[in-house]
Design a protein around this motif. Structure first.
Motif, short mmCIF file in Angstrom:
data_model
loop_
_atom_site.label_atom_id
_atom_site.label_comp_id
_atom_site.label_asym_id
_atom_site.label_seq_id
_atom_site.Cartn_x
_atom_site.Cartn_y
_atom_site.Cartn_z
N SER A 172 48.96 35.40 49.95
CA SER A 172 47.67 36.04 49.69
C SER A 172 46.58 35.00 49.52
O SER A 172 45.47 35.15 50.05
N LYS A 263 47.61 46.95 49.01
CA LYS A 263 46.50 46.29 49.71
C LYS A 263 45.86 47.23 50.71
O LYS A 263 44.63 47.37 50.78
N VAL A 276 39.63 42.98 48.23
CA VAL A 276 41.02 43.35 47.99
C VAL A 276 41.91 42.11 47.98
O VAL A 276 42.84 42.00 47.18
N GLY A 277 41.61 41.17 48.86
CA GLY A 277 42.36 39.90 48.89
C GLY A 277 42.27 39.17 47.56
O GLY A 277 43.28 38.67 47.05
N MET A 280 44.28 41.22 44.87
CA MET A 280 45.73 41.06 44.99
C MET A 280 46.18 39.67 44.52
O MET A 280 47.23 39.53 43.90
#
Length: 431
Positions: A172, A263, A276-277, A280
């Motif tokens: 990630s 995700k 979102v990256g 996470m």
């Protein structure tokens, strides 16, 4: 030497063994999960332009799920090697196979170059990765449970998921870094190959640590006439096998929902992909860091209690948090991230000791096979299929029904966990 009493040299060897096995595990899972992180970029290059966006997604995640069906084969092959020829040899071969498959992934031709051969080659290479990871889990879980210091087995065994989730975290994080250095178009035009090259190189480097591990399999167990055989596993330990499959199914399903599918789910709530990256990455870091704490808690309260807490609490919380709270607070990524972390911490009651409770169900001569094969079967049916199944629910307009399915599996896990002993004999021996 009495149980639980170690010389300084013995402690050093055992801790180095944990670190050596865990480092290779980190690389294996990093290589495996960069597929999930970069799927949105290579799906354009490796699938037909005539496909709809939804069809491309279903195919790419279908390939992700298909790789899990290679895990039972990998767990049988490498489990037999681990139980017959040593845990160390099995782990060395599996990391070499992962290095090879990562380099092959980086060299995949695009659809524009070879047409329909491209998605077929994608499937073949991904199946090779599945074979490698299928062999990794059982051997590592077995090795770490055997070499961990008595009285602290939950704590030390938790490092399997520290490195497993650490592999996801690094994948990630690499996605965040590459998005910072490159735009999405550049990633789609070939930048997606970079993480697979990195994965292949790190896999080769991890061989240095694994080549120096001490072996935990005794000569007596390695020369057992039925070491590493499915016949011995199913004839003498079929109840343990079914029990492990029962609670692993829910554990793996929950793990992939929270660490992989979430995700896609968060993006569908309208949160930007780059945001979102970041979310996470933060959540996975907290989750990874929490594993030793929850492993130590399990050392105090017992494996059975930890498993009951996991299955009951997550069954109660996952639907209201994912289906009601997250959409309601989707405009606030910070709050949604805290919700995701909360669910991951509940999951940690399982993941911190999952390898250990499986290993303690089987005797040494079929331990790696029993752990790996039961885990692989549960993952193939329930774990790896999670993103694809969730997308199928979404495609027919019943996305939230998917979480009911997760709850049902957690309830089954709860009843399976009741079968674990109330006063675990292994905890008495630990202390």
């Amino acid at each position: 030497m009495s149980e639980g009493v170690y010389t300084t040299e013995e402690k050093r060897k055992r801790i180095f063994g944990i670190v050596g096995a865990a480092s290779g595990n980190l690389v294996e899972w990093f290589d495996f999960y960069i597929y999930a992180v970069f799927a949105v970029y290579f799906q354009q290059a490796l699938t037909s332009p005539d496909m709809t966006s939804a069809t491309k997604q279903i195919y790419i995640w279908g390939v992700f799920a298909a790789s899990f069906f290679m895990r039972p084969i990998g767990s049988w092959l490498f489990g037999r090697i681990a139980d017959k020829h040593g845990r160390k040899r099995s782990m060395v071969i599996s990391i070499c196979l992962m290095a090879l498959s990562s380099f092959l992934f980086a060299m995949l031709p695009t659809y524009g170059q070879v047409g329909m051969v491209a998605p077929f080659l994608l499937l073949l290479v991904r199946l090779l990765q599945g074979l490698s990871v299928g062999g990794e889990y059982g051997a590592v879980a077995t090795y770490m449970s055997e070499i961990a210091l008595k009285g602290h087995r939950g704590f030390y065994a938790s490092f399997q998921y520290v490195t497993l989730s650490g592999g996801q975290l690094l994948a990630s994080l690499l996605g965040v870094i590459l998005l910072f250095l490159m735009n999405e178009q550049q990633l789609e035009n070939g930048g997606w190959r970079i993480p697979f090259v990195v994965g292949g190189i790190t896999a080769l480097l991890s061989l240095l640590a694994r080549s120096r591990l001490v072996e935990t399999l005794s000569n007596e167990d390695s020369h057992h006439k039925e070491s590493g055989t499915l016949k011995a596993l199913f004839r003498d330990h079929w109840q343990s096998f079914l029990l492990v499959v029962g609670y692993t199914s829910a554990g793996s399903l929950s793990f992939y929902v929270l660490t992989v599918y979430s995700k896609t789910y968060l993006t569908s709530l309208g949160i930007a992909a780059k945001t979102v990256g970041y979310m996470m990455t933060i959540a996975l870091f907290v989750y990874m860091s929490a594993q030793p704490l929850f492993g130590a808690i399990a050392d105090r309260i017992g494996r059975r209690a930890a498993m009951l807490i996991f299955s009951a609490s997550l069954a109660i919380c996952i639907y209201p948090v994912m289906v009601i709270a997250m959409p309601a607070f989707s405009a606030s990524p910070a709050i949604v991230t805290l919700m995701l972390i909360f669910l991951m911490l509940l999951l940690s009651f399982y993941t911190s000791i999952s390898g250990l409770i499986k290993a303690e169900m089987f005797p040494p001569h079929v331990r790696a096979l029993g752990v790996g094969f039961s885990y692989a079967v549960a993952n193939a049916i329930f774990g790896g299929s999670a993103p694809a199944v969730a997308l199928q629910f979404k495609e027919v307009g019943h996305e939230y029904t998917f979480f009911i399915y997760v709850i049902v599996m957690l309830v089954i896990c709860f009843f399976c966990s009741w079968k674990l002993p109330k006063e675990p004999e292994y905890l008495q021996h630990d202390h």
